[in-house]
Design an enzyme around this catalytic site. Structure first.
Site, PDB file in Angstrom:
ATOM      1  N   ALA A 177      12.738  -6.994   6.852  1.00  0.00           N
ATOM      2  CA  ALA A 177      13.748  -6.136   7.484  1.00  0.00           C
ATOM      3  C   ALA A 177      13.086  -5.405   8.652  1.00  0.00           C
ATOM      4  O   ALA A 177      11.860  -5.465   8.820  1.00  0.00           O
ATOM      5  CB  ALA A 177      14.285  -5.119   6.477  1.00  0.00           C
ATOM      6  N   LYS A 178      13.858  -4.756   9.456  1.00  0.00           N
ATOM      7  CA  LYS A 178      13.308  -3.916  10.530  1.00  0.00           C
ATOM      8  C   LYS A 178      14.385  -2.947  10.972  1.00  0.00           C
ATOM      9  O   LYS A 178      15.581  -3.227  10.817  1.00  0.00           O
ATOM     10  CB  LYS A 178      12.897  -4.788  11.722  1.00  0.00           C
ATOM     11  CG  LYS A 178      11.936  -4.100  12.665  1.00  0.00           C
ATOM     12  CD  LYS A 178      10.513  -4.210  12.163  1.00  0.00           C
ATOM     13  CE  LYS A 178       9.535  -3.519  13.082  1.00  0.00           C
ATOM     14  NZ  LYS A 178       8.148  -3.805  12.668  1.00  0.00           N
TER      15      LYS A 178
END
Ligand code: NAD
Length: 415
Positions: free
Chosen positions: A104-105
């Site tokens: 994720a980011k």
């Protein structure tokens, strides 16, 4: 990035590995499209009483191997495409190091250097208000990236706990005094240093006196510099947003670290070294090791042919444009790809998360030992795959990561 969007670059590197693995189009689509993309409005009152409305993002790319994991970037150029590309990189990165995580980011399009500490805190807390439902210790665990650090992580934990109760494992990279672990702050830079020594050894060069140029003197660049300096390499150039600093007989690292510490992590005004003229010229110096440790997209079709370093370690995410990558391959330059080169940070974050969940604390020595082992194993695996398959280290690292994620996806079942 020179006509290509950030996610297109990741897709291109992905496809090179997928071709080698004979992946079907359907599988490629499944592995590339993110699970969830969140964009939120962050409306806050600034210190001067004015209203600011910012955009915040969290992209959750894949969770087939475990909860999703990835940093939070505060930078004016953050947008959905960049966050999406960085989220996908996290999926392959956690798989390359074999951590039980997905990718994720997140980020906020804002310049943190122009904010007061109180403004930074308000913006962070408001962001958590908007996304607390989709993150959490078993879902998605943020961490620091460009423009964020332990203090921001502490605010995230505190705000998340207002909704969900005690949950230190909801975020990593926290201050050591507040459920963080010793060694997390140095881990990405330490990993970069470890890989540099491994590559030097593979190429038959001793570390002593090997020359190094580093772009970026933040968390990653400064710790990589420290590690390689201690290994008796000669750091001859360091750059940050204020310019490039150079000394042929080796920079005085202790002096530069002290200066940056006293000047809000900036080298602006540092007079203990020569200044290189043209922006970007640090990248073209005749050194043994080049370490881009700042922004993405700095090695381009335009400057690639002038890069002389035989070893490039991608400490930053996505520093190399695909056209530059081809020039480096043709010129025999060894590139250690971001998804392995900067994996030390997420590996130490994993150790922090494990300790938070066990309510147990490791000492610095254990963190370093486990980190060195995990990174060493991943390096050997990627190096072997690259030799066996006669592909670049980048394609080998993608093959390893994609293979692990693909197998987990199929084993878990899709319907
Ligand atoms: P940071 O904010 O601590 O430092 C960034 C550095 O880059 C600063 O020295 C800044 O002056 C410099 N910089 C910014 N713009 C520049 C420009 N135009 N030219 C030259 N230098 C410039 O960030 P960080 O945490 O050290 O992250 C650096 C890179 O490493 C990013 O690409 C990040 O995604 C990647 N990364 C960081 C971690 C981590 O644990 N912090 C982990 C994995 C990857």
């Amino acid at each position: 990035m020179q006509g290509m969007k950030a996610f297109d670059v990741v897709r291109l590197y992905f496809d090179r590995a997928a071709d080698q693995m004979d992946l079907t189009d359907n599988m490629r689509r499944l592995l590339l499209i993110p699970k969830r993309e969140v964009q939120v409005q962050i409306a806050v009152e600034m210190d001067n009483g004015e209203l600011a409305t910012l955009l915040g993002y969290r992209v959750q790319h894949d969770n087939s191997r475990g909860p999703m994991k990835g940093g939070l970037r505060y930078h004016p150029e953050v947008d959905l495409d960049e966050v999406r590309s960085l989220a996908a990189l996290m999926t392959w990165k956690t798989a390359v190091v074999d951590l039980p995580y997905g990718g994720a980011k997140g980020g906020i399009a804002v310049d943190p250097t122009r904010l007061s500490r109180r403004e930074l805190e308000r913006i962070t807390r408001k962001f958590v208000d908007e996304i607390h439902d989709v993150i959490g210790p078993d879902r998605d665990i943020p961490a620091p990236d460009m423009g964020t650090g332990p203090e921001v992580m502490a605010w995230i934990m505190n705000q998340y706990e207002k909704y969900h109760g005690f949950a230190p494992a909801c975020v990593t990279g926290k201050p050591v005094e507040l459920f963080g672990v010793p060694g997390r702050d140095e881990a990405t830079g330490r990993g970069v240093g470890i890989f540099a020594l491994k590559l030097l050894s593979r190429l038959g060069r001793p570390p002593r006196g090997a020359t190094v140029a580093i772009q970026g003197f933040g968390n990653v660049g400064s710790h990589a510099a420290r590690f390689l300096h201690d290994a008796e390499c000669k750091i001859i150039a360091i750059g940050d947003v204020s310019g490039d600093y150079f000394r042929a007989d080796g920079l005085n690292l202790a002096d530069m670290l002290k200066f940056a510490h006293e000047h809000r992590n900036s080298l602006a005004g540092y007079t203990g070294a020569d200044r290189l003229g043209k922006a970007g010229s640090l990248l073209e110096l005749d050194v043994d090791i080049l370490i881009p440790a700042a922004l993405g997209g700095v090695l381009t079709a335009e400057n690639a042919a002038r890069v002389k370093a035989p070893i490039i370690i991608e400490a930053a995410n996505s520093p190399t444009h695909p056209a530059a990558d081809e020039v480096f391959a043709a010129n025999g330059i060894v590139v250690l790809p971001d998804i392995l080169a900067n994996a030390g940070g997420v590996t130490a974050s994993y150790f922090e998360w494990v300790q938070n969940r066990q309510h147990y604390r490791w000492g610095l020595n254990r963190v370093r030992q486990e980190l060195d082992r995990a990174l060493g194993d991943a390096f050997e695996h990627v190096w072997r795959l690259s030799s066996e398959q006669k592909v670049s280290l980048r394609t080998a690292a993608y093959m390893l990561g994609i293979g692990r994620v693909g197998r987990a996806t199929v084993l878990g079942g899709i319907s």
